[in-house]
Design a protein around this motif. Structure first.
Motif, PDB file in Angstrom:
ATOM      1  N   PHE A 292       0.840  -1.212   0.000  1.00  0.00           N
ATOM      2  CA  PHE A 292       0.000   0.000   0.000  1.00  0.00           C
ATOM      3  C   PHE A 292       0.873   1.260   0.000  1.00  0.00           C
ATOM      4  O   PHE A 292       0.515   2.267   0.601  1.00  0.00           O
ATOM      5  N   LYS A 293       1.988   1.192  -0.706  1.00  0.00           N
ATOM      6  CA  LYS A 293       2.900   2.338  -0.733  1.00  0.00           C
ATOM      7  C   LYS A 293       2.265   3.564  -1.376  1.00  0.00           C
ATOM      8  O   LYS A 293       2.638   4.696  -1.088  1.00  0.00           O
ATOM      9  N   THR A 294       1.327   3.344  -2.285  1.00  0.00           N
ATOM     10  CA  THR A 294       0.677   4.456  -2.991  1.00  0.00           C
ATOM     11  C   THR A 294      -0.010   5.423  -2.018  1.00  0.00           C
ATOM     12  O   THR A 294      -0.054   6.628  -2.274  1.00  0.00           O
ATOM     13  N   ILE A 295      -0.521   4.892  -0.905  1.00  0.00           N
ATOM     14  CA  ILE A 295      -1.233   5.761   0.047  1.00  0.00           C
ATOM     15  C   ILE A 295      -0.426   5.962   1.330  1.00  0.00           C
ATOM     16  O   ILE A 295      -0.958   6.477   2.320  1.00  0.00           O
ATOM     17  N   GLN A 296       0.854   5.589   1.315  1.00  0.00           N
ATOM     18  CA  GLN A 296       1.689   5.817   2.503  1.00  0.00           C
ATOM     19  C   GLN A 296       1.977   7.309   2.643  1.00  0.00           C
ATOM     20  O   GLN A 296       2.541   7.925   1.756  1.00  0.00           O
ATOM     21  N   ASN A 297       1.611   7.877   3.764  1.00  0.00           N
ATOM     22  CA  ASN A 297       1.758   9.317   3.963  1.00  0.00           C
ATOM     23  C   ASN A 297       2.833   9.678   4.975  1.00  0.00           C
ATOM     24  O   ASN A 297       3.239  10.832   5.049  1.00  0.00           O
ATOM     25  N   ILE A 298       3.269   8.701   5.744  1.00  0.00           N
ATOM     26  CA  ILE A 298       4.279   8.993   6.763  1.00  0.00           C
ATOM     27  C   ILE A 298       5.190   7.782   6.962  1.00  0.00           C
ATOM     28  O   ILE A 298       4.723   6.640   6.967  1.00  0.00           O
ATOM     29  N   ASP A 299       6.475   8.047   7.073  1.00  0.00           N
ATOM     30  CA  ASP A 299       7.453   7.034   7.457  1.00  0.00           C
ATOM     31  C   ASP A 299       8.026   7.511   8.782  1.00  0.00           C
ATOM     32  O   ASP A 299       8.951   8.332   8.816  1.00  0.00           O
ATOM     33  N   CYS A 300       7.443   7.020   9.871  1.00  0.00           N
ATOM     34  CA  CYS A 300       7.769   7.546  11.199  1.00  0.00           C
ATOM     35  C   CYS A 300       9.245   7.381  11.548  1.00  0.00           C
ATOM     36  O   CYS A 300       9.884   8.306  12.063  1.00  0.00           O
ATOM     37  N   TYR A 301       9.796   6.206  11.253  1.00  0.00           N
ATOM     38  CA  TYR A 301      11.198   5.944  11.612  1.00  0.00           C
ATOM     39  C   TYR A 301      12.140   6.879  10.864  1.00  0.00           C
ATOM     40  O   TYR A 301      13.008   7.534  11.458  1.00  0.00           O
ATOM     41  N   ASN A 302      11.985   6.953   9.553  1.00  0.00           N
ATOM     42  CA  ASN A 302      12.903   7.773   8.765  1.00  0.00           C
ATOM     43  C   ASN A 302      12.688   9.269   8.989  1.00  0.00           C
ATOM     44  O   ASN A 302      13.619  10.062   8.836  1.00  0.00           O
ATOM     45  N   THR A 303      11.460   9.669   9.344  1.00  0.00           N
ATOM     46  CA  THR A 303      11.234  11.072   9.693  1.00  0.00           C
ATOM     47  C   THR A 303      12.108  11.457  10.879  1.00  0.00           C
ATOM     48  O   THR A 303      12.726  12.531  10.895  1.00  0.00           O
ATOM     49  N   ASP A 304      12.191  10.562  11.850  1.00  0.00           N
ATOM     50  CA  ASP A 304      12.978  10.852  13.048  1.00  0.00           C
ATOM     51  C   ASP A 304      14.472  10.622  12.870  1.00  0.00           C
ATOM     52  O   ASP A 304      15.285  11.347  13.443  1.00  0.00           O
ATOM     53  N   PHE A 305      14.841   9.626  12.064  1.00  0.00           N
ATOM     54  CA  PHE A 305      16.247   9.222  12.058  1.00  0.00           C
ATOM     55  C   PHE A 305      16.993   9.424  10.747  1.00  0.00           C
ATOM     56  O   PHE A 305      18.166   9.062  10.658  1.00  0.00           O
ATOM     57  N   CYS A 306      16.359   9.987   9.728  1.00  0.00           N
ATOM     58  CA  CYS A 306      17.144  10.339   8.538  1.00  0.00           C
ATOM     59  C   CYS A 306      18.088  11.477   8.922  1.00  0.00           C
ATOM     60  O   CYS A 306      17.845  12.218   9.882  1.00  0.00           O
ATOM     61  N   VAL A 307      19.151  11.646   8.169  1.00  0.00           N
ATOM     62  CA  VAL A 307      20.237  12.549   8.573  1.00  0.00           C
ATOM     63  C   VAL A 307      20.006  13.986   8.133  1.00  0.00           C
ATOM     64  O   VAL A 307      20.335  14.925   8.847  1.00  0.00           O
ATOM     65  N   LYS A 308      19.424  14.172   6.949  1.00  0.00           N
ATOM     66  CA  LYS A 308      19.384  15.511   6.351  1.00  0.00           C
ATOM     67  C   LYS A 308      17.998  16.145   6.410  1.00  0.00           C
ATOM     68  O   LYS A 308      16.981  15.462   6.392  1.00  0.00           O
ATOM     69  N   VAL A 309      17.979  17.476   6.411  1.00  0.00           N
ATOM     70  CA  VAL A 309      16.733  18.239   6.361  1.00  0.00           C
ATOM     71  C   VAL A 309      15.970  17.915   5.080  1.00  0.00           C
ATOM     72  O   VAL A 309      14.758  17.702   5.091  1.00  0.00           O
ATOM     73  N   ARG A 310      16.684  17.861   3.960  1.00  0.00           N
ATOM     74  CA  ARG A 310      16.019  17.602   2.674  1.00  0.00           C
ATOM     75  C   ARG A 310      15.404  16.214   2.642  1.00  0.00           C
ATOM     76  O   ARG A 310      14.383  15.996   1.997  1.00  0.00           O
ATOM     77  N   HIS A 311      16.028  15.252   3.335  1.00  0.00           N
ATOM     78  CA  HIS A 311      15.465  13.907   3.366  1.00  0.00           C
ATOM     79  C   HIS A 311      14.267  13.836   4.307  1.00  0.00           C
ATOM     80  O   HIS A 311      13.337  13.063   4.078  1.00  0.00           O
ATOM     81  N   GLY A 312      14.293  14.639   5.367  1.00  0.00           N
ATOM     82  CA  GLY A 312      13.183  14.657   6.297  1.00  0.00           C
ATOM     83  C   GLY A 312      11.873  15.012   5.623  1.00  0.00           C
ATOM     84  O   GLY A 312      10.808  14.491   5.971  1.00  0.00           O
ATOM     85  N   MET A 313      11.946  15.906   4.632  1.00  0.00           N
ATOM     86  CA  MET A 313      10.724  16.300   3.898  1.00  0.00           C
ATOM     87  C   MET A 313      10.145  15.142   3.107  1.00  0.00           C
ATOM     88  O   MET A 313       8.938  15.062   2.901  1.00  0.00           O
ATOM     89  N   ARG A 314      10.998  14.221   2.651  1.00  0.00           N
ATOM     90  CA  ARG A 314      10.523  13.103   1.831  1.00  0.00           C
ATOM     91  C   ARG A 314       9.654  12.135   2.615  1.00  0.00           C
ATOM     92  O   ARG A 314       8.800  11.458   2.054  1.00  0.00           O
ATOM     93  N   TYR A 315       9.897  12.037   3.914  1.00  0.00           N
ATOM     94  CA  TYR A 315       9.216  11.030   4.725  1.00  0.00           C
ATOM     95  C   TYR A 315       8.044  11.598   5.503  1.00  0.00           C
ATOM     96  O   TYR A 315       7.387  10.875   6.229  1.00  0.00           O
ATOM     97  N   TRP A 316       7.791  12.888   5.362  1.00  0.00           N
ATOM     98  CA  TRP A 316       6.699  13.558   6.082  1.00  0.00           C
ATOM     99  C   TRP A 316       5.644  13.995   5.073  1.00  0.00           C
ATOM    100  O   TRP A 316       5.963  14.647   4.091  1.00  0.00           O
ATOM    101  N   ASN A 317       4.385  13.645   5.322  1.00  0.00           N
ATOM    102  CA  ASN A 317       3.297  14.001   4.403  1.00  0.00           C
ATOM    103  C   ASN A 317       3.684  13.614   2.967  1.00  0.00           C
ATOM    104  O   ASN A 317       3.662  14.428   2.039  1.00  0.00           O
ATOM    105  N   MET A 318       4.033  12.354   2.798  1.00  0.00           N
ATOM    106  CA  MET A 318       4.701  11.872   1.586  1.00  0.00           C
ATOM    107  C   MET A 318       3.874  12.050   0.314  1.00  0.00           C
ATOM    108  O   MET A 318       4.417  12.340  -0.753  1.00  0.00           O
ATOM    109  N   THR A 319       2.564  11.872   0.411  1.00  0.00           N
ATOM    110  CA  THR A 319       1.748  12.007  -0.806  1.00  0.00           C
ATOM    111  C   THR A 319       1.690  13.462  -1.268  1.00  0.00           C
ATOM    112  O   THR A 319       1.683  13.738  -2.465  1.00  0.00           O
TER     113      THR A 319
END
Length: 463
Positions: A292-319
């Motif tokens: 169900f990746k098409t409707i995945q809107n949040i990746d909680c783990y990567n939002t918290d633990f990705c390293v970069k600001v630009r990557h943080g945006m990818r995992y938050w409100n993804m759609t």
């Protein structure tokens, strides 16, 4: 929790068991029932303000029927201008919309711009087939036919995610209606998997919010506290903010999963918001694994633990990030990545609302990205693997503090409240970002000078 939050919670909770019932309906019954349920929710919560969304849909349909070639640009202009009217409606002597009407309007804006782009792609592909005299071949993510007004209304008011998201394209909605054997698709397991941490997120939200209320930041007593307390407060506020949206978005995804929306084979390589990116089999008996990746809107783990600001945006409100990346970022008037990111963040801030806090927060992101890029080019590239690992941990810490800092503008909303808080901690994140840009560029310049010196030395030796 406020009464409005309890209504949102009730709608989310009810949508999950209701979704499983939709797996037993035929495509036509599914379409009309989802429309009626969505309209009932909208009218019950938005009342007369439902007319705003209806006008937006009809206006978009007129644009598509009148000029599909220019529909993407015209629909963007139409929906964003209507958003402005919607937010200034009290200036025209009209009643203020409810928060629920605002939520519906926000998601509807994304849908209308997306469907206009999908219709243009449909006609463009059709035109290519006619001019090349080639047999029609399937195009990934392309519509099979232009949607009617009924189709557009059904898509717009489909009850799934009508107030909470996630965003999904018309093609995703159409695929959902036409699923050959929806009862055979996975449902319970992925739904429970998505819900398992929701009680934890909810409990943490309630507990930490009671200890660190946002209203305290606006008080004079808060400014009497020491620097470290004031600095730590933004960490707590962003934690509460994350827990709230983690719980809401995981619940919203579970509502999609129970209904089977966005269910595709793993081989389709789906993108959140966009759907399949390669051809796939629609036969449920083919032994494919589904996700169900098409409707995945949040990746909680990567939002918290990705390293970069630009990557943080990818995992938050993804759609929504997919929407911005495909419909706003490519049309930016700038070429440099940082400036294009700034343009995209400006549009995102406008979409969220007119509160100055949104703009102060979103437009801090390009500064942080520029700081990251400068330090990576000037410092990280010179370090050993162990040094790079230490650098990444420091960068992660600063990334989290940057989002803590920007969150304050997002929740305080007013320019005065945001600037008062930021000044109370001495605009620390902007200072650090500017310092990193200066140091990173200076060290990068030193590296370039060393290369030139080495090159000159080799040239002299050869002479």
């Amino acid at each position: 929790m406020s009464p409005d939050e309890l209504v949102y919670l009730g709608i989310l909770a009810a949508s999950i068991p209701v979704g499983f019932l939709f797996r037993f309906l035929s495509p036509s019954a599914k379409q009309v029932t989802a429309l009626l349920v969505g309209l009932c929710i909208t009218i019950a919560t938005c009342h007369v303000h439902t007319l705003h969304s209806l006008v937006t849909v009809i206006g978009t349909w007129i644009i598509i029927k009148s000029s599909w070639q220019y529909a993407p640009a015209l629909s963007l202009a139409w929906t964003f201008l209507y958003l402005l009217f919607f937010r200034l409606v009290t200036s025209f002597g009209l009643p203020s919309p409810t928060p629920f009407a605002n939520a519906v309007q926000l998601l509807l804006t994304l849908k209308m711009v997306s469907v206009a782009n999908e219709v243009k792609s449909f006609h463009s592909e059709k035109k290519k087939e006619v001019s090349s005299f080639e047999t029609k071949s399937p195009v990934i993510g392309c519509l099979a036919e232009e949607p009617s007004l009924y189709d557009l209304l059904s898509y717009s008011y489909c009850y799934i995610g009508i107030m909470t998201g996630p965003f999904f394209r018309f093609q995703t909605y159409s695929d959902w209606l036409k699923q050959p054997s929806p009862r055979e698709l996975p449902g319970w397991d992925p739904c429970l998997q998505r819900l398992k941490l929701v009680p934890v997120f909810g409990a943490l939200f309630v507990a930490v919010n009671s200890l660190f209320p946002l209203a305290y930041v606006r008080s004079e007593e808060f400014l009497d506290q020491n620097f470290f307390f004031r600095f730590f407060y933004m960490i707590a506020v962003f934690f509460v903010f994350r827990m709230r949206f983690y719980a809401a978005w995981c619940g919203a995804e579970a509502g999609c999963i129970s209904a089977g929306l966005g269910c595709y084979p793993e081989s389709a390589l789906c993108k959140p918001g966009g759907g399949p990116t390669v051809s796939y089999s629609t036969d449920p008996t083919a032994g494919e694994k589904y996700d169900f990746k098409t409707i995945q809107n949040i990746d909680c783990y990567n939002t918290d633990f990705c390293v970069k600001v630009r990557h943080g945006m990818r995992y938050w409100n993804m759609t929504v990030q997919w929407w911005l990346h495909h419909y706003i970022y490519p049309n930016s008037p700038f070429k440099a990545y940082t400036l294009r990111a700034g343009w995209t963040m400006l549009i995102s801030a406008y979409w969220h609302g007119l509160h100055p806090g949104y703009y102060l927060s979103f437009l801090t992101i390009p500064l942080c990205i520029a700081a990251e890029s400068a330090m990576e080019a000037g410092v990280r590239t010179k370090l050993s693997p162990r040094g790079q690992n230490v650098f990444d941990w420091v960068q992660w810490f600063l990334k989290m503090r940057a989002y803590d800092y920007m969150c304050m503008g997002f929740v305080l909303l007013k320019a005065s409240d945001t600037i008062n808080y930021w000044s109370s901690i001495y605009f620390i994140m902007q200072v650090i970002a500017v310092f990193c840009i200066i140091v990173g560029r200076a060290l990068k310049g030193t590296k370039r000078a060393d290369r030139e010196e080495t090159r000159d030395g080799k040239t002299k030796k050869s002479e």
